[in-house]
Every structure is written in C-alpha cells, then in structure tokens.
Design an enzyme around this catalytic site. Structure first.
Site, PDB file in Angstrom:
ATOM      1  N   ASP A  64     -10.492  -0.148  14.402  1.00 56.34           N
ATOM      2  CA  ASP A  64     -11.299  -0.466  13.163  1.00 56.34           C
ATOM      3  C   ASP A  64     -12.660   0.209  13.376  1.00 56.34           C
ATOM      4  OD1 ASP A  64      -8.771  -1.745  12.227  1.00 56.34           O
ATOM      5  OD2 ASP A  64      -9.640  -3.611  13.008  1.00 56.34           O
TER       6      ASP A  64
ATOM      7  N   ARG B 173       3.285  -0.220  26.293  1.00 58.63           N
ATOM      8  CA  ARG B 173       2.654   0.365  24.832  1.00 58.63           C
ATOM      9  C   ARG B 173       2.616   1.810  24.838  1.00 58.63           C
ATOM     10  NH1 ARG B 173      -0.431  -2.190  21.183  1.00 58.63           N
ATOM     11  NH2 ARG B 173      -0.811  -4.010  22.608  1.00 58.63           N
TER      12      ARG B 173
ATOM     13  N   ASN C  24       0.714  -1.138  -0.020  1.00 55.39           N
ATOM     14  CA  ASN C  24      -0.076   0.102   0.079  1.00 55.39           C
ATOM     15  C   ASN C  24       1.071   1.295  -0.014  1.00 55.39           C
ATOM     16  OD1 ASN C  24      -2.915  -0.571   0.089  1.00 55.39           O
ATOM     17  ND2 ASN C  24      -2.045  -2.253   1.526  1.00 55.39           N
TER      18      ASN C  24
ATOM     19  N   ARG D 295      -0.184  -2.564  14.900  1.00 56.83           N
ATOM     20  CA  ARG D 295      -0.054  -2.377  16.115  1.00 56.83           C
ATOM     21  C   ARG D 295      -1.458  -1.714  16.737  1.00 56.83           C
ATOM     22  NH1 ARG D 295       3.475  -3.630  19.948  1.00 56.83           N
ATOM     23  NH2 ARG D 295       3.217  -1.677  21.011  1.00 56.83           N
TER      24      ARG D 295
ATOM     25  N   HIS E  19      -8.194  -1.411   5.993  1.00 53.06           N
ATOM     26  CA  HIS E  19      -8.616  -2.457   6.586  1.00 53.06           C
ATOM     27  C   HIS E  19      -9.062  -3.312   5.572  1.00 53.06           C
ATOM     28  CE1 HIS E  19      -9.364  -5.291  10.135  1.00 53.06           C
ATOM     29  NE2 HIS E  19     -10.720  -5.327   9.498  1.00 53.06           N
TER      30      HIS E  19
HETATM   31  C1  GAR Z   1      -3.117  -4.951   4.052  1.00 59.93           C
HETATM   32  O1  GAR Z   1      -4.104  -5.818   3.358  1.00 59.93           O
HETATM   33  C2  GAR Z   1      -3.981  -3.981   4.900  1.00 59.93           C
HETATM   34  O2  GAR Z   1      -5.285  -3.942   4.712  1.00 59.93           O
HETATM   35  C3  GAR Z   1      -3.610  -4.865   6.410  1.00 59.93           C
HETATM   36  O3  GAR Z   1      -2.605  -5.320   6.260  1.00 59.93           O
HETATM   37  C4  GAR Z   1      -1.814  -5.466   5.011  1.00 59.93           C
HETATM   38  C5  GAR Z   1      -0.825  -4.716   4.696  1.00 59.93           C
HETATM   39  O4  GAR Z   1      -0.116  -4.963   3.538  1.00 59.93           O
HETATM   40  N1  GAR Z   1      -4.153  -4.116   7.367  1.00 59.93           N
HETATM   41  C6  GAR Z   1      -4.339  -4.694   8.710  1.00 59.93           C
HETATM   42  O5  GAR Z   1      -5.099  -5.574   8.800  1.00 59.93           O
HETATM   43  C7  GAR Z   1      -4.755  -3.514   9.772  1.00 59.93           C
HETATM   44  N2  GAR Z   1      -5.681  -4.068  10.646  1.00 59.93           N
HETATM   45  P1  GAR Z   1       1.202  -4.118   2.701  1.00 59.93           P
HETATM   46  O6  GAR Z   1       2.075  -4.159   3.758  1.00 59.93           O
HETATM   47  O7  GAR Z   1       1.471  -4.881   1.473  1.00 59.93           O
HETATM   48  O8  GAR Z   1       0.420  -2.747   2.619  1.00 59.93           O
END
Ligand code: GAR
Length: 216
Positions: free
Chosen positions: A147, A67, A16, A93, A111
C-alpha cells in the site's frame, strides 16, 4: 490510440470491477478487459465478469505450496493475456516483490483510505479511532512496499458525527467506483506514467497525494 488490454484480479464482490466494466461499456475507457482472475471460486465478481462476456479464471492460492509458487503461476496466467494494465480490485493477497517488479508501471491498486494513512486492513475503523476529520480512498501504482506505491488519485469524504465503520465504508465505496474507472481511463489514454521520481500526468509530475477528486 489502440485499445489497451486489461486484466483484473479480484477476491470478492467485484463492485469496482463492475464500475470499470460499466465505464468501458459507456465508452469512457479506451480499453477492454481481457480476463478476470479470482483466487476464490465463490467471488461474486466472477459472475459479474461472465455476465459481461469476459473470460474468467479461478486460481486458488491454497493449491500452491507457497506464495512464490502461486505468484509465479498467477504471473504466467496473466501474461497469457498480454495485458497493458493489471488492476487489483479487492484482490486480498500480498504479492511477492518479483511479481510486483514484473508489472512495474502497469499495476494499479485501490485502497480504502487516504494513503499513506491506514495501510493494511480495517481502514474504516482505524480512521474513526484515529479521530480523522476526513477519510476516503486512493488509487495508486503498486510497488514492493505494501500500500505504499505512488498515488494517482484520492477521493476524500468528511467523517461525520455518528459515522461508524459501515457508514464510512458505504460512502467510500461510492467514490471508489468513480476514481478507479477514472484512473484506468487516464492510463489507457496514455496520460499516466510511473517514473523513478513519481507519477507523470500528461508529462507533468503529480503532487505526492495524486489528484484530489471531489464530486463538485
Ligand atoms: C474495496 O473497498 C477495496 O478498496 C478494498 O476491497 C474492497 C473490494 O470491493 N481493497 C483493499 O482493501 C485492498 N487492500 P469490491 O470487491 O466490491 O470491489
């Protein structure tokens, strides 16, 4: 309008992040990434950032007593870059309420589900087990509820016969790479605003589910 400063937080592959880097390079986002911060030294996203000439920082949460101590240090590092927008891009995190409040209205997350469905982890498997006819991904403002913040944009995909968690993940990822740069572009253009009653787009309230993005 002046270029917005963006800080991106990652824990992993950073695909992303890459989509946002590419969108900036293509001139679609009126902003620049001031820094990429990872809580894991082995996150491939750090390489992506370095390849794009972006400042990187590793902050290992395991080096902090708790944390709150980690989030305080993280906040200090982020604020050193004076960001207009902080982007969580696979940053795995849970953040403290103090941290989240500090960035109220300028903290985005993506998400892999159609929120409010399937908060938390293993979203693709859970969508299958629930028999959902569609699945997808969501960009939202982050608030203290995990979330649970106001939604900006969602992209749905149909769940097809024969889909498994991996096939869903692959198709959802493709759409993540479209809606995250889009939401960042809107924010940087000053089109999005988080208010006490929800998200405004060009001054008009968005529906509770945000925009529904489709490829057509
Ligand atoms: C993505 O699918 C994002 O939606 C998810 O982690 C992945 C990261 O992919 N995020 C979550 O699950 C947050 N709760 P990337 O490192 O290739 O961008």
């Amino acid at each position: 309008m002046s270029e917005k400063r963006i800080v991106v937080l990652i824990s992993g592959s950073g695909s992303n992040l890459q989509a946002i880097i590419d969108s900036i390079a293509a001139g679609s986002i009126a902003g620049r990434i001031a820094a990429v911060i990872s809580n894991r030294a082995d996150a491939y996203g750090l390489t992506r950032a370095s390849n794009a000439g972006i400042d990187t920082q590793v902050m290992d949460h395991k080096q902090y007593p708790d944390r709150a101590a980690f989030d305080n240090a993280l906040q200090e590092t982020i604020d050193g870059y004076q960001p207009d927008l902080v982007v969580l891009a696979g940053f795995m995190r849970i953040l403290t309420p103090d941290f989240v409040r500090h960035y109220a209205g300028r903290l985005f997350n993506i998400h892999p589900s159609l929120l409010p469905l399937h908060k938390g982890l293993h979203t693709h498997q859970r969508a299958l087990e629930a028999g959902d006819p569609e699945h997808g991904c969501t960009v939202h403002f982050v608030t203290e509820e995990l979330d649970g913040g106001p939604l900006v944009v969602q992209a749905p995909i149909p769940v097809l016969p024969g889909d498994d968690a991996e096939s869903l993940q692959q198709r959802v990822h493709i759409l993540e790479h479209k809606i995250y740069p889009l939401a960042v572009a809107w924010f940087c253009a000053g089109r999005l605003e988080l208010t006490a009653t929800g998200v405004l787009f060009d001054g008009t309230p968005l529906p509770a589910n945000g925009f529904r993005y489709t490829d057509e």
